[in-house]
Design a protein around this motif. Structure first.
Motif, mmCIF file in Angstrom:
data_model
loop_
_atom_site.group_PDB
_atom_site.id
_atom_site.type_symbol
_atom_site.label_atom_id
_atom_site.label_comp_id
_atom_site.label_asym_id
_atom_site.label_seq_id
_atom_site.Cartn_x
_atom_site.Cartn_y
_atom_site.Cartn_z
ATOM 1 N N ILE A 69 -8.881 12.484 4.369
ATOM 2 C CA ILE A 69 -8.080 11.252 4.397
ATOM 3 C C ILE A 69 -7.330 11.147 5.723
ATOM 4 C CG2 ILE A 69 -6.178 10.003 3.305
ATOM 5 C CD1 ILE A 69 -6.965 11.411 0.680
ATOM 6 N N LYS A 74 -14.371 7.551 5.679
ATOM 7 C CA LYS A 74 -14.515 6.429 4.740
ATOM 8 C C LYS A 74 -15.969 6.292 4.294
ATOM 9 C CE LYS A 74 -15.089 3.124 8.524
ATOM 10 N NZ LYS A 74 -15.286 4.189 9.513
ATOM 11 N N HIS A 206 1.441 13.714 7.396
ATOM 12 C CA HIS A 206 0.668 12.833 6.517
ATOM 13 C C HIS A 206 0.162 13.609 5.308
ATOM 14 C CE1 HIS A 206 -2.795 9.668 6.137
ATOM 15 N NE2 HIS A 206 -1.890 9.553 5.189
ATOM 16 N N ARG A 209 2.926 14.149 2.722
ATOM 17 C CA ARG A 209 3.185 12.962 1.902
ATOM 18 C C ARG A 209 2.084 12.754 0.866
ATOM 19 N NH1 ARG A 209 4.178 10.787 6.963
ATOM 20 N NH2 ARG A 209 2.277 9.520 6.868
ATOM 21 N N LEU A 210 0.841 12.895 1.295
ATOM 22 C CA LEU A 210 -0.276 12.700 0.368
ATOM 23 C C LEU A 210 -0.214 13.681 -0.801
ATOM 24 C CD1 LEU A 210 -3.205 12.217 2.918
ATOM 25 C CD2 LEU A 210 -2.372 10.503 1.295
ATOM 26 N N GLY A 214 2.476 10.378 -2.085
ATOM 27 C CA GLY A 214 2.782 9.483 -0.983
ATOM 28 C C GLY A 214 4.253 9.255 -0.741
ATOM 29 N N THR A 233 4.258 3.765 -0.560
ATOM 30 C CA THR A 233 3.621 2.938 0.467
ATOM 31 C C THR A 233 2.136 3.239 0.626
ATOM 32 O OG1 THR A 233 4.264 4.539 2.163
ATOM 33 C CG2 THR A 233 5.775 2.697 1.740
ATOM 34 N N GLU A 234 1.636 4.322 0.035
ATOM 35 C CA GLU A 234 0.208 4.639 0.044
ATOM 36 C C GLU A 234 -0.126 5.437 -1.208
ATOM 37 O OE1 GLU A 234 -1.107 7.478 3.049
ATOM 38 O OE2 GLU A 234 0.944 8.225 3.247
ATOM 39 N N ILE A 235 -1.395 5.440 -1.575
ATOM 40 C CA ILE A 235 -1.839 6.208 -2.730
ATOM 41 C C ILE A 235 -1.879 7.685 -2.356
ATOM 42 C CG2 ILE A 235 -3.727 6.637 -4.333
ATOM 43 C CD1 ILE A 235 -2.234 4.027 -4.827
ATOM 44 N N GLY A 236 -1.195 8.480 -3.145
ATOM 45 C CA GLY A 236 -1.182 9.916 -2.885
ATOM 46 C C GLY A 236 -1.666 10.701 -4.090
#
Length: 385
Positions: A69, A74, A206, A209-210, A214, A233-236
């Motif tokens: 990630i 991707k 990063h 957080r993940l 997140g 703020t993001e998918i974790g």
């Protein structure tokens, strides 16, 4: 490992110091993840590996996942992965919807073959995951040159290699991101656990957080005056390592040298005692690296019936295993690739007991049992002289 094994395949070296560390966590009132012990472990790892950041995680698979990630892998991308290994790298690539492309390995070290990697680079390739196979570092000078030439990321799967070295550098510091495992059979263990070691602090931040949905550390937020309410703020994910495990690992990391010295004695004894055995070969360690000996894997002569040998050993209470996997033949990946060296090692390799608690007499017993069994199970008409 069977509960009746007299000489187990693996055995964790955990004792009173580790228990005392756990007791301190119980007394602290914070056994969960990303607390004081987790922070202390991350500091220890960051200093040990000279890294920009180190993130304690629930396991090495989680580290590989968040690495994909963090590098922005991707769907539609391809990542070249070492084939002869527990297939966690291929799983991680699939987690983010990308395609793992399996690279064959060297016959002598079972580590990924740089030429095989170079031949697989294509327009969709974004990165490489090399593996320090059962404790043997891969060829990072050549691999990094390939990555640099094509603008690819390079990840070191050092799950098995804590304490190993390559050209004087420690495994875990051989690529821009390294992933460690602290599973029960590793050189440093908390039963389960892992870490991501990053040269770039931004990747570490990063990943941290993940690992906590997140939003980062709840412990840290609890130290702020007022009532901070974090935003998602993001998918974790929930990949945190508990402070209990972090405390154990601080003790274990301090013991790496001691425990590796004992594993080295076992490996040296096996090599000496098997030196004249014509029906198997022992691991080869190139002069420019050292082995962590997570596992000790012998390669049987093609004439030997490996399943029969394993049956013999287990009947005598001696732990054994097939070695590791040729990932490209596993049904989960539906791969049409061919990796002949990996496939051959998958058929012929046999793991025998390796851990820091093995005694000299146990090693001798294992060698005697293996020698007798391989000679008793040579294919008819192919018996060695």
């Amino acid at each position: 490992m069977s509960k009746v094994d007299r000489i187990p395949l693996v055995h964790a070296s955990l004792g009173e110091k580790e228990l005392a560390a756990v007791a301190e966590v119980f007394a602290s009132g914070w056994p969960a993840g990303q607390g004081p012990q987790g922070k202390a472990l991350e500091t220890l790892l960051r200093e040990r590996y000279g890294a920009g950041d180190a993130v304690a995680l629930s396991n090495c698979g989680a580290a590989l996942h968040v690495a994909m990630i963090a590098f922005g892998v991707k769907p539609g991308d391809e990542v070249i992965v070492a084939d002869y290994t527990f297939p966690a790298p291929a799983h991680a690539v699939r987690y983010v919807g990308a395609t793992p492309v399996f690279a064959d390995v060297r016959a002598d070290t079972a580590t990924v073959d740089p030429q095989a990697v170079a031949d697989l680079v294509g327009p969709k390739t974004v990165g490489i995951i090399a593996v320090d196979t059962v404790g043997m570092p891969a060829d990072y000078t050549e691999l990094q040159a390939i990555a640099d030439r094509h603008g690819l990321f390079l990840v070191e799967d050092a799950a098995c290699a804590v304490g190993a070295t390559y050209q004087g550098r420690e495994a875990g510091s051989l690529a821009e991101v390294a992933c460690l495992s602290f599973h029960g059979r590793k050189g440093a263990t908390s039963g389960e656990g892992g870490a991501l070691i990053a040269a770039d602090p931004a990747i570490g931040a990063h990943a941290r957080r993940l690992a906590s949905f997140g939003i980062g550390s709840i412990y840290d937020q609890g130290q702020v005056i007022g009532l901070p309410v974090p935003q998602f703020t993001e998918i974790g994910y929930n990949f945190k390592l508990s402070d209990i495990a972090s405390a154990i690992l601080q003790v274990q990391i301090g013991r790496i040298g001691e425990l590796l010295e004992r594993r080295n004695r076992v490996a040296n004894a096996y090599a000496e005692l098997f030196a004249d055995e014509e029906l198997l070969t022992v691991p080869h360690v190139p002069d420019d690296r050292t082995h962590a000996w997570q596992s000790y894997i012998v390669t049987l002569d093609p004439r030997v019936d490996r399943a029969a040998v394993a049956t013999d050993l287990r009947e005598q209470g001696i732990g054994c295993l097939h070695g590791t996997w040729a990932s490209h033949v596993q049904p989960a990946f539906e791969s049409r690739q061919v990796c002949p060296v990996s496939a051959d090692l998958f058929r012929r390799n046999l793991g025998i007991p390796m851990h820091a608690e093995l005694t000299e007499s146990q090693v001798e017993e294992v060698v005697q049992a293996v020698r007798k069994s391989v000679h008793n199970h040579v294919a008819p008409g192919a018996r060695a002289a």
